[in-house]
Design a protein around this motif. Structure first.
Motif, PDB file in Angstrom:
ATOM      1  N   THR A  15       0.855  -1.185   0.000  1.00 52.73           N
ATOM      2  CA  THR A  15       0.000   0.000   0.000  1.00 52.73           C
ATOM      3  C   THR A  15       0.885   1.227   0.000  1.00 52.73           C
ATOM      4  OG1 THR A  15      -1.695  -1.177   1.237  1.00 52.73           O
ATOM      5  CG2 THR A  15      -1.821   1.223   1.235  1.00 52.73           C
ATOM      6  N   LEU A  16       0.692   2.075  -0.989  1.00 49.49           N
ATOM      7  CA  LEU A  16       1.422   3.338  -1.084  1.00 49.49           C
ATOM      8  C   LEU A  16       0.576   4.419  -0.448  1.00 49.49           C
ATOM      9  CD1 LEU A  16       3.673   5.212  -2.260  1.00 49.49           C
ATOM     10  CD2 LEU A  16       2.292   5.322  -4.344  1.00 49.49           C
ATOM     11  N   THR A  17       1.148   5.167   0.487  1.00 47.69           N
ATOM     12  CA  THR A  17       0.455   6.278   1.128  1.00 47.69           C
ATOM     13  C   THR A  17       0.941   7.566   0.487  1.00 47.69           C
ATOM     14  OG1 THR A  17       0.346   5.034   3.183  1.00 47.69           O
ATOM     15  CG2 THR A  17      -0.070   7.400   3.316  1.00 47.69           C
ATOM     16  N   ILE A  18      -0.017   8.365   0.043  1.00 51.23           N
ATOM     17  CA  ILE A  18       0.284   9.636  -0.621  1.00 51.23           C
ATOM     18  C   ILE A  18      -0.285  10.764   0.224  1.00 51.23           C
ATOM     19  CG2 ILE A  18      -0.155  11.027  -2.671  1.00 51.23           C
ATOM     20  CD1 ILE A  18      -0.342   8.521  -4.278  1.00 51.23           C
ATOM     21  N   LEU A  19       0.507  11.817   0.394  1.00 53.33           N
ATOM     22  CA  LEU A  19       0.088  12.988   1.152  1.00 53.33           C
ATOM     23  C   LEU A  19      -0.364  14.071   0.187  1.00 53.33           C
ATOM     24  CD1 LEU A  19      -0.002  14.507   3.910  1.00 53.33           C
ATOM     25  CD2 LEU A  19       2.283  15.320   3.353  1.00 53.33           C
ATOM     26  N   THR A  20      -1.511  14.687   0.479  1.00 54.77           N
ATOM     27  CA  THR A  20      -2.013  15.778  -0.342  1.00 54.77           C
ATOM     28  C   THR A  20      -2.764  16.762   0.538  1.00 54.77           C
ATOM     29  OG1 THR A  20      -3.248  16.339  -2.337  1.00 54.77           O
ATOM     30  CG2 THR A  20      -4.202  14.667  -0.919  1.00 54.77           C
ATOM     31  N   LYS A  21      -3.030  17.926  -0.001  1.00 51.68           N
ATOM     32  CA  LYS A  21      -3.862  18.896   0.701  1.00 51.68           C
ATOM     33  C   LYS A  21      -5.309  18.448   0.557  1.00 51.68           C
ATOM     34  CE  LYS A  21      -0.679  22.584  -0.354  1.00 51.68           C
ATOM     35  NZ  LYS A  21      -0.461  23.807  -1.104  1.00 51.68           N
ATOM     36  N   GLN A  36      -8.096  11.215  -6.129  1.00 49.20           N
ATOM     37  CA  GLN A  36      -8.835   9.954  -6.062  1.00 49.20           C
ATOM     38  C   GLN A  36      -9.203   9.474  -7.463  1.00 49.20           C
ATOM     39  OE1 GLN A  36      -9.569   8.389  -3.068  1.00 49.20           O
ATOM     40  NE2 GLN A  36     -10.355   6.668  -4.232  1.00 49.20           N
ATOM     41  N   ALA A  37      -9.548  10.406  -8.338  1.00 45.28           N
ATOM     42  CA  ALA A  37      -9.910  10.041  -9.710  1.00 45.28           C
ATOM     43  C   ALA A  37      -8.700   9.519 -10.497  1.00 45.28           C
ATOM     44  CB  ALA A  37     -10.519  11.239 -10.420  1.00 45.28           C
ATOM     45  N   ASP A  38      -7.505   9.963 -10.124  1.00 38.90           N
ATOM     46  CA  ASP A  38      -6.291   9.569 -10.840  1.00 38.90           C
ATOM     47  C   ASP A  38      -5.581   8.355 -10.240  1.00 38.90           C
ATOM     48  OD1 ASP A  38      -6.588  11.576 -12.675  1.00 38.90           O
ATOM     49  OD2 ASP A  38      -5.238  12.978 -11.650  1.00 38.90           O
ATOM     50  N   LEU A  39      -6.144   7.739  -9.212  1.00 41.85           N
ATOM     51  CA  LEU A  39      -5.463   6.630  -8.531  1.00 41.85           C
ATOM     52  C   LEU A  39      -5.096   5.463  -9.456  1.00 41.85           C
ATOM     53  CD1 LEU A  39      -7.031   6.376  -4.978  1.00 41.85           C
ATOM     54  CD2 LEU A  39      -4.859   7.367  -5.680  1.00 41.85           C
ATOM     55  N   PRO A  40      -5.976   5.021 -10.359  1.00 37.90           N
ATOM     56  CA  PRO A  40      -5.564   3.921 -11.239  1.00 37.90           C
ATOM     57  C   PRO A  40      -4.353   4.274 -12.111  1.00 37.90           C
ATOM     58  CG  PRO A  40      -7.942   4.197 -11.302  1.00 37.90           C
ATOM     59  CD  PRO A  40      -7.389   5.347 -10.530  1.00 37.90           C
ATOM     60  N   LYS A  41      -4.332   5.496 -12.607  1.00 38.68           N
ATOM     61  CA  LYS A  41      -3.206   5.939 -13.434  1.00 38.68           C
ATOM     62  C   LYS A  41      -1.923   6.014 -12.597  1.00 38.68           C
ATOM     63  CE  LYS A  41      -2.642  10.232 -14.353  1.00 38.68           C
ATOM     64  NZ  LYS A  41      -2.714  11.620 -14.776  1.00 38.68           N
ATOM     65  N   ILE A  42      -2.028   6.534 -11.368  1.00 40.57           N
ATOM     66  CA  ILE A  42      -0.859   6.633 -10.487  1.00 40.57           C
ATOM     67  C   ILE A  42      -0.335   5.244 -10.156  1.00 40.57           C
ATOM     68  CG2 ILE A  42      -0.090   7.345  -8.190  1.00 40.57           C
ATOM     69  CD1 ILE A  42      -2.153   9.643  -8.387  1.00 40.57           C
ATOM     70  N   ARG A  43      -1.244   4.334  -9.824  1.00 42.20           N
ATOM     71  CA  ARG A  43      -0.830   2.963  -9.485  1.00 42.20           C
ATOM     72  C   ARG A  43      -0.124   2.303 -10.662  1.00 42.20           C
ATOM     73  NH1 ARG A  43      -2.163  -2.280  -9.187  1.00 42.20           N
ATOM     74  NH2 ARG A  43      -4.250  -2.526  -9.963  1.00 42.20           N
ATOM     75  N   GLU A  44      -0.633   2.508 -11.852  1.00 42.59           N
ATOM     76  CA  GLU A  44      -0.019   1.923 -13.048  1.00 42.59           C
ATOM     77  C   GLU A  44       1.395   2.475 -13.265  1.00 42.59           C
ATOM     78  OE1 GLU A  44      -0.803   2.566 -17.730  1.00 42.59           O
ATOM     79  OE2 GLU A  44      -2.550   1.933 -16.561  1.00 42.59           O
ATOM     80  N   ALA A 102       3.833  -4.240  -7.785  1.00 42.45           N
ATOM     81  CA  ALA A 102       4.216  -4.166  -6.379  1.00 42.45           C
ATOM     82  C   ALA A 102       3.154  -3.474  -5.534  1.00 42.45           C
ATOM     83  CB  ALA A 102       5.537  -3.419  -6.233  1.00 42.45           C
ATOM     84  N   ILE A 103       2.538  -2.423  -6.057  1.00 37.00           N
ATOM     85  CA  ILE A 103       1.568  -1.633  -5.305  1.00 37.00           C
ATOM     86  C   ILE A 103       0.174  -2.108  -5.684  1.00 37.00           C
ATOM     87  CG2 ILE A 103       0.697   0.687  -4.855  1.00 37.00           C
ATOM     88  CD1 ILE A 103       3.557   0.271  -3.886  1.00 37.00           C
ATOM     89  N   SER A 104      -0.577  -2.597  -4.682  1.00 44.02           N
ATOM     90  CA  SER A 104      -1.940  -3.045  -4.962  1.00 44.02           C
ATOM     91  C   SER A 104      -2.970  -1.997  -4.547  1.00 44.02           C
ATOM     92  CB  SER A 104      -2.231  -4.363  -4.254  1.00 44.02           C
ATOM     93  OG  SER A 104      -2.098  -4.202  -2.859  1.00 44.02           O
ATOM     94  N   LYS A 105      -2.632  -1.164  -3.553  1.00 45.72           N
ATOM     95  CA  LYS A 105      -3.554  -0.128  -3.083  1.00 45.72           C
ATOM     96  C   LYS A 105      -2.793   1.176  -2.900  1.00 45.72           C
ATOM     97  CE  LYS A 105      -5.387  -3.263   0.114  1.00 45.72           C
ATOM     98  NZ  LYS A 105      -5.731  -3.495   1.485  1.00 45.72           N
ATOM     99  N   ILE A 106      -3.540   2.266  -3.043  1.00 43.29           N
ATOM    100  CA  ILE A 106      -2.988   3.593  -2.741  1.00 43.29           C
ATOM    101  C   ILE A 106      -3.929   4.254  -1.757  1.00 43.29           C
ATOM    102  CG2 ILE A 106      -2.352   5.856  -3.635  1.00 43.29           C
ATOM    103  CD1 ILE A 106      -1.669   4.553  -6.273  1.00 43.29           C
ATOM    104  N   ARG A 107      -3.363   4.719  -0.666  1.00 39.44           N
ATOM    105  CA  ARG A 107      -4.131   5.401   0.365  1.00 39.44           C
ATOM    106  C   ARG A 107      -3.765   6.884   0.331  1.00 39.44           C
ATOM    107  NH1 ARG A 107      -2.965   3.133   5.954  1.00 39.44           N
ATOM    108  NH2 ARG A 107      -1.137   4.414   5.705  1.00 39.44           N
ATOM    109  N   ILE A 108      -4.773   7.750   0.374  1.00 36.66           N
ATOM    110  CA  ILE A 108      -4.550   9.191   0.357  1.00 36.66           C
ATOM    111  C   ILE A 108      -4.657   9.720   1.779  1.00 36.66           C
ATOM    112  CG2 ILE A 108      -5.388  11.408  -0.489  1.00 36.66           C
ATOM    113  CD1 ILE A 108      -6.462   9.932  -2.928  1.00 36.66           C
ATOM    114  N   THR A 109      -3.651  10.447   2.202  1.00 37.83           N
ATOM    115  CA  THR A 109      -3.655  11.104   3.496  1.00 37.83           C
ATOM    116  C   THR A 109      -3.753  12.600   3.243  1.00 37.83           C
ATOM    117  OG1 THR A 109      -2.250   9.380   4.414  1.00 37.83           O
ATOM    118  CG2 THR A 109      -2.371  11.434   5.633  1.00 37.83           C
ATOM    119  N   GLN A 110      -4.693  13.240   3.915  1.00 42.86           N
ATOM    120  CA  GLN A 110      -4.904  14.667   3.713  1.00 42.86           C
ATOM    121  C   GLN A 110      -4.244  15.450   4.825  1.00 42.86           C
ATOM    122  OE1 GLN A 110      -9.091  15.366   3.390  1.00 42.86           O
ATOM    123  NE2 GLN A 110      -9.351  13.885   1.761  1.00 42.86           N
TER     124      GLN A 110
END
Length: 175
Positions: free
Chosen positions: A74-80, A88-96, A106-114
């Protein structure tokens, strides 16, 4: 036992001339990245190239956590907070793109931290290039003095270069 001599220290290192800064910093980046779970440090160092400039301006990779069963990380991404829906809309593209960096899925999930608009840890998180400061307008008196100094020169290119040099010298002495 004999203490190591100076020549013994030199045999450990190979002197091949100048080295790239990235080569010198790679061990430090790797150790910091591994503490956060980044097996591939390229994800940290080339984030903007991997996900694109638009995404890199609004998000930063923070952590990679691996599941106990070994079925992806799981990749954790920090954003405002305001950018989270767009991200959230771009998560599939980011994961790819991130998986393309790793070379496998390697990355199956991406979690967004605000975070707050200023970032966490009292504004230490920066989400984009710093704004470019504009140069202040030159003082008219200084411009006139620079033109006066360069006036006797007949070559236009040389006169303009001397005017610019005179403005730089006069502005530094004014500080």
């Amino acid at each position: 036992m004999k203490p190591p001599t100076r020549s013994a220290d030199f045999t450990k290192r190979s002197f091949k001339g100048f080295q790239r800064t990235s080569g010198l910093l790679q061990p430090q980046i790797r150790t910091v990245g591994e503490k956060r779970g980044f097996a591939v440090t390229r994800l940290l160092t080339h984030w903007a190239e991997i996900v694109g400039e638009a995404t890199a301006r609004i998000a930063l990779p923070v952590n990679v956590s691996y599941a106990k069963d070994g079925l992806g990380a799981t990749l954790t991404i920090l954003t405002k907070g305001a950018y989270a829906p767009m991200l959230q809309a771009d998560l599939p593209k980011i994961r790819e793109r991130v998986n393309a960096c790793y070379g496998y899925n390697a990355i199956s999930k991406i979690r967004i931290t605000q975070t707050a608009p200023t970032g966490f840890a009292e504004g230490q998180a920066s989400f984009g290039p710093a704004p470019v400061r504009e140069k202040p307008a030159p003082d008219p008196e200084m411009q006139a003095a620079a033109k006066k100094v360069a006036a006797p020169v007949h070559d236009d290119d040389l006169r303009h270069a001397l005017e610019a040099l005179a403005q730089n010298v006069l502005s530094r002495s004014k500080r």
